[in-house]
Design a protein around this motif. Sequence first.
Motif, PDB file in Angstrom:
ATOM      1  N   LYS A  16       1.013  -1.304   0.011  1.00 60.52           N
ATOM      2  CA  LYS A  16      -0.058   0.115   0.096  1.00 60.52           C
ATOM      3  C   LYS A  16       0.887   1.351   0.134  1.00 60.52           C
ATOM      4  O   LYS A  16       2.194   1.086   0.035  1.00 60.52           O
ATOM      5  CB  LYS A  16      -0.842  -0.030   1.301  1.00 60.52           C
ATOM      6  N   GLY A  17       0.265   2.511  -0.101  1.00 63.12           N
ATOM      7  CA  GLY A  17       1.004   3.702  -0.067  1.00 63.12           C
ATOM      8  C   GLY A  17       2.060   4.019  -0.855  1.00 63.12           C
ATOM      9  O   GLY A  17       2.199   3.424  -2.094  1.00 63.12           O
ATOM     10  N   ALA A 222      25.265   1.291  -7.081  1.00 66.09           N
ATOM     11  CA  ALA A 222      24.874   2.801  -6.801  1.00 66.09           C
ATOM     12  C   ALA A 222      23.957   2.741  -5.579  1.00 66.09           C
ATOM     13  O   ALA A 222      22.636   2.321  -5.622  1.00 66.09           O
ATOM     14  CB  ALA A 222      24.190   3.521  -7.960  1.00 66.09           C
ATOM     15  N   VAL A 223      24.105   3.440  -4.528  1.00 63.94           N
ATOM     16  CA  VAL A 223      23.418   3.411  -3.267  1.00 63.94           C
ATOM     17  C   VAL A 223      23.071   4.722  -3.028  1.00 63.94           C
ATOM     18  O   VAL A 223      23.818   5.696  -2.663  1.00 63.94           O
ATOM     19  CB  VAL A 223      24.259   2.789  -2.152  1.00 63.94           C
ATOM     20  N   ASN A 224      21.592   4.942  -2.807  1.00 60.18           N
ATOM     21  CA  ASN A 224      20.989   6.313  -2.600  1.00 60.18           C
ATOM     22  C   ASN A 224      19.871   6.136  -1.791  1.00 60.18           C
ATOM     23  O   ASN A 224      19.349   5.209  -1.437  1.00 60.18           O
ATOM     24  CB  ASN A 224      20.849   7.121  -3.745  1.00 60.18           C
ATOM     25  N   CYS A 225      19.673   7.387  -1.063  1.00 58.15           N
ATOM     26  CA  CYS A 225      18.300   7.414  -0.287  1.00 58.15           C
ATOM     27  C   CYS A 225      17.413   8.571  -0.650  1.00 58.15           C
ATOM     28  O   CYS A 225      17.907   9.255  -1.617  1.00 58.15           O
ATOM     29  CB  CYS A 225      18.641   7.356   1.238  1.00 58.15           C
ATOM     30  N   CYS A 226      16.366   8.675  -0.326  1.00 63.64           N
ATOM     31  CA  CYS A 226      15.289   9.868  -0.558  1.00 63.64           C
ATOM     32  C   CYS A 226      14.160  10.144   0.452  1.00 63.64           C
ATOM     33  O   CYS A 226      14.186   9.268   1.537  1.00 63.64           O
ATOM     34  CB  CYS A 226      14.731   9.272  -2.070  1.00 63.64           C
ATOM     35  N   CYS A 227      13.625  11.248   0.270  1.00 62.46           N
ATOM     36  CA  CYS A 227      12.589  11.708   1.179  1.00 62.46           C
ATOM     37  C   CYS A 227      11.433  11.651   0.059  1.00 62.46           C
ATOM     38  O   CYS A 227      11.521  12.557  -0.734  1.00 62.46           O
ATOM     39  CB  CYS A 227      12.830  12.972   1.702  1.00 62.46           C
ATOM     40  N   PRO A 228      10.339  11.018   0.220  1.00 61.95           N
ATOM     41  CA  PRO A 228       9.312  11.150  -0.730  1.00 61.95           C
ATOM     42  C   PRO A 228       8.558  12.395  -0.486  1.00 61.95           C
ATOM     43  O   PRO A 228       7.691  12.853  -1.404  1.00 61.95           O
ATOM     44  CB  PRO A 228       8.469   9.734  -0.046  1.00 61.95           C
ATOM     45  N   GLY A 229       8.648  13.027   0.489  1.00 65.14           N
ATOM     46  CA  GLY A 229       7.950  14.180   0.791  1.00 65.14           C
ATOM     47  C   GLY A 229       6.636  13.803   1.793  1.00 65.14           C
ATOM     48  O   GLY A 229       6.545  12.638   2.270  1.00 65.14           O
ATOM     49  N   CYS A 231       3.297  12.771   2.222  1.00 67.50           N
ATOM     50  CA  CYS A 231       2.486  12.324   1.411  1.00 67.50           C
ATOM     51  C   CYS A 231       1.103  11.827   2.019  1.00 67.50           C
ATOM     52  O   CYS A 231       1.015  11.282   3.269  1.00 67.50           O
ATOM     53  CB  CYS A 231       3.035  10.977   0.549  1.00 67.50           C
ATOM     54  N   ALA A 232       0.231  11.849   1.587  1.00 70.14           N
ATOM     55  CA  ALA A 232      -1.160  11.466   1.899  1.00 70.14           C
ATOM     56  C   ALA A 232      -1.222   9.943   2.129  1.00 70.14           C
ATOM     57  O   ALA A 232      -1.772   9.327   1.041  1.00 70.14           O
ATOM     58  CB  ALA A 232      -2.231  11.949   1.176  1.00 70.14           C
ATOM     59  N   THR A 233      -0.688   9.316   3.207  1.00 68.82           N
ATOM     60  CA  THR A 233      -0.823   7.816   3.198  1.00 68.82           C
ATOM     61  C   THR A 233      -1.439   7.641   4.630  1.00 68.82           C
ATOM     62  O   THR A 233      -1.751   8.363   5.499  1.00 68.82           O
ATOM     63  CB  THR A 233       0.517   7.192   3.238  1.00 68.82           C
ATOM     64  N   ASP A 234      -1.469   6.051   4.839  1.00 67.46           N
ATOM     65  CA  ASP A 234      -1.742   5.728   6.273  1.00 67.46           C
ATOM     66  C   ASP A 234      -1.001   6.211   7.073  1.00 67.46           C
ATOM     67  O   ASP A 234      -1.248   6.687   8.324  1.00 67.46           O
ATOM     68  CB  ASP A 234      -2.102   3.995   6.268  1.00 67.46           C
ATOM     69  N   MET A 235       0.574   6.070   7.088  1.00 71.58           N
ATOM     70  CA  MET A 235       1.433   6.535   8.109  1.00 71.58           C
ATOM     71  C   MET A 235       1.183   8.145   8.564  1.00 71.58           C
ATOM     72  O   MET A 235       1.289   8.341   9.640  1.00 71.58           O
ATOM     73  CB  MET A 235       2.715   6.566   7.426  1.00 71.58           C
ATOM     74  N   SER A 236       0.604   8.967   7.429  1.00 69.12           N
ATOM     75  CA  SER A 236       0.425  10.378   7.918  1.00 69.12           C
ATOM     76  C   SER A 236      -1.003  10.744   8.337  1.00 69.12           C
ATOM     77  O   SER A 236      -1.182  11.784   8.392  1.00 69.12           O
ATOM     78  CB  SER A 236       0.989  11.120   6.813  1.00 69.12           C
ATOM     79  N   GLY A 237      -1.678   9.744   8.241  1.00 68.47           N
ATOM     80  CA  GLY A 237      -3.019  10.019   8.603  1.00 68.47           C
ATOM     81  C   GLY A 237      -3.711  10.366   7.501  1.00 68.47           C
ATOM     82  O   GLY A 237      -4.743  11.308   7.484  1.00 68.47           O
ATOM     83  N   HIS A 238      -3.215  10.110   6.243  1.00 69.03           N
ATOM     84  CA  HIS A 238      -3.991  10.913   4.894  1.00 69.03           C
ATOM     85  C   HIS A 238      -3.915  12.533   4.963  1.00 69.03           C
ATOM     86  O   HIS A 238      -4.717  13.171   4.404  1.00 69.03           O
ATOM     87  CB  HIS A 238      -5.106  10.397   4.587  1.00 69.03           C
ATOM     88  N   ARG A 242       1.211  15.667  -0.763  1.00 70.69           N
ATOM     89  CA  ARG A 242       1.847  15.037  -1.967  1.00 70.69           C
ATOM     90  C   ARG A 242       1.129  13.676  -2.129  1.00 70.69           C
ATOM     91  O   ARG A 242       0.756  12.998  -0.885  1.00 70.69           O
ATOM     92  CB  ARG A 242       3.266  15.090  -1.829  1.00 70.69           C
ATOM     93  N   SER A 243       0.624  13.427  -3.066  1.00 77.70           N
ATOM     94  CA  SER A 243       0.089  11.856  -3.422  1.00 77.70           C
ATOM     95  C   SER A 243       1.198  10.950  -3.128  1.00 77.70           C
ATOM     96  O   SER A 243       2.269  11.222  -3.446  1.00 77.70           O
ATOM     97  CB  SER A 243      -0.578  11.970  -4.771  1.00 77.70           C
ATOM     98  N   ALA A 244       0.886   9.680  -2.873  1.00 80.34           N
ATOM     99  CA  ALA A 244       1.625   8.876  -2.753  1.00 80.34           C
ATOM    100  C   ALA A 244       2.418   8.217  -4.042  1.00 80.34           C
ATOM    101  O   ALA A 244       3.661   7.994  -3.845  1.00 80.34           O
ATOM    102  CB  ALA A 244       1.061   7.434  -2.388  1.00 80.34           C
ATOM    103  N   SER A 245       1.659   8.503  -5.251  1.00 86.29           N
ATOM    104  CA  SER A 245       2.226   8.189  -6.300  1.00 86.29           C
ATOM    105  C   SER A 245       3.363   9.360  -6.713  1.00 86.29           C
ATOM    106  O   SER A 245       4.281   8.866  -7.358  1.00 86.29           O
ATOM    107  CB  SER A 245       1.167   8.399  -7.688  1.00 86.29           C
ATOM    108  N   ASP A 246       3.201  10.614  -6.353  1.00 81.61           N
ATOM    109  CA  ASP A 246       4.088  11.533  -6.469  1.00 81.61           C
ATOM    110  C   ASP A 246       5.264  11.397  -5.728  1.00 81.61           C
ATOM    111  O   ASP A 246       6.608  11.333  -5.987  1.00 81.61           O
ATOM    112  CB  ASP A 246       3.816  12.976  -6.290  1.00 81.61           C
ATOM    113  N   GLY A 247       5.080  10.960  -4.437  1.00 77.37           N
ATOM    114  CA  GLY A 247       6.371  10.715  -3.383  1.00 77.37           C
ATOM    115  C   GLY A 247       7.080   9.582  -3.783  1.00 77.37           C
ATOM    116  O   GLY A 247       8.327   9.524  -3.825  1.00 77.37           O
TER     117      GLY A 247
END
Length: 274
Positions: A16-17, A222-229, A231-238, A242-247
């Motif tokens: 999900k998410g 190649a090893v990198n990391c990221c911040c999705p931003g 996002c409106a997901t279960d973890m953020s209580g929606h 930012r949408s999960a797709s964009d994140g």
Amino acid sequence: MMVTPPRVAVVTGANKGIGFYIALQLGLSGLFSNIIIGCRDATRGSTACQEIQQQVADTVKVQSMALTIGDRNSHSEFCKRMEEEFGKVDVLVNNAGFAYKGSDPTPFAGQTKKTLETNFFGLVDFTEQMLPLLRQGTDPRLVNVASMSGRLRQVSPELQAKFSDPNLTMEQLQQLIKKFERDVQNGIHREEGWSNSNYGISKLGVIAATRIWARQEAPIIAVNCCCPGYCATDMSGHKGSRSASDGAKNAVIPAIMDNPPTGEFFSDYAVSQW
């Protein structure tokens, strides 16, 4: 068109998410023959597989495998199955993560262990077990989903120097995170220079681990990391803007881009400052 040679992508926490959209976007990229989603919940994993499979080409096989980040036996079983079925992994996106809701009544000190076990110690153990498979991959990539909450400036200058030390080892990093855990239990973490965020420190650890693996595995992986931003997901209580797709794109970019950097932090679809 079949990908030649076959390339295999693994995404953890992908039922999900953000993880779901990372797996979907990798499947739509045309660069992979197999998309494996690692999930704790078999039913949700199966449903996600079906939804992704319906949207990608017939030449892409999507499958779910049982995986609980933080359970070392589960890590080993997953890696064993990947070894037996594929003998390699081309891309690993460590997306699975955990955060207590703000409304959770569990006291701060009670939230520390589970947060660190999943987001940091579990991720490190799973990745260390997967690295031999990644080294066998074709143009292999490792992407860790971190967060801006893992920013370096959340801790004291002394701790900043330790986390950003270019010679930091994984053992030293684990000892640092264990010290945070002890300091929280002893009620002295603020005096010792730590932030008041279990989640933030867990993600700080992920970013530091990314830099260690980038040095260790160069020039193969190649090893990198990221911040999705946010996002409106279960973890953020929606509540995210930012949408999960964009994140998800923030993880997909370093996973599929040509000539990727290594040891970098991606945010807002580009290399950013840690």
